[in-house]
Design an enzyme around this catalytic site. Sequence first.
Site, mmCIF file in Angstrom:
data_model
loop_
_atom_site.group_PDB
_atom_site.id
_atom_site.type_symbol
_atom_site.label_atom_id
_atom_site.label_comp_id
_atom_site.label_asym_id
_atom_site.label_seq_id
_atom_site.Cartn_x
_atom_site.Cartn_y
_atom_site.Cartn_z
ATOM 1 N N LYS A 1 -69.378 -40.838 21.324
ATOM 2 C CA LYS A 1 -70.386 -41.692 21.944
ATOM 3 C C LYS A 1 -70.660 -42.898 21.053
ATOM 4 C CE LYS A 1 -73.575 -43.101 24.722
ATOM 5 N NZ LYS A 1 -73.196 -43.734 25.990
ATOM 6 N N SER B 1 -58.451 -66.591 23.581
ATOM 7 C CA SER B 1 -58.875 -65.225 23.828
ATOM 8 C C SER B 1 -59.301 -65.074 25.298
ATOM 9 C CB SER B 1 -60.000 -64.842 22.864
ATOM 10 O OG SER B 1 -60.181 -63.442 22.828
#
Length: 207
Positions: A109, A57
Amino acid sequence: EEISAILTVAKPTDEVFVRLESGGGMVHGYGLASSQLDRIRQHNIPLTASVDKVAASGGYMMACVANKIVSAPFAIIGSIGVIAQVPNFNRLLKKNDVDFEQFTAGEFKRTVTMFGENTDKGREKFVEELEDTHVLFKNFVSERRPSLDIVKVATGEHWFGTTALELGLVDSIQTSDDYLQGKSKSHKVVAIKYEVKKGLSLIHISE
């Protein structure tokens, strides 16, 4: 600090060797680490990354910056994917008559939450953000290793070093010790490590 120090003295005839061991983590942190390594490439100084155990990763994001990646046979390589796990305690709170209130400005948000009730729209937006991050990750790797079949290797899977070599994720199978030992016969090998000096603590004892 270490890279800044190297760049003050290193020349294109030198080689920077980095031992990498990481299973990944937060995107922004590994993005910055990769950018720091990229400073070496930008100065046309050869960069070699060596993986003895794992570069997965974000760890592979760092490794792929190098001109050459050396891997031990059983090192874990790849995992070009993005993952996010968010526990949700909303049903537990409801069961115990606990209210959770969250206030935001901006439609997205907060897409998913640990304590509130998640919506399908919020989940879809969250997955969309993960996909966007994955695209950035794939493009980053493709730019630095253009010969890779990115569709084949960017599935989130990881492989052992020998298979990673067949896939083009690494360039050779060798431990870091063997690599450095071989280089020491023709090059001067210098290790660089940044350490913060700890100051003396003043202990005051009063009665």
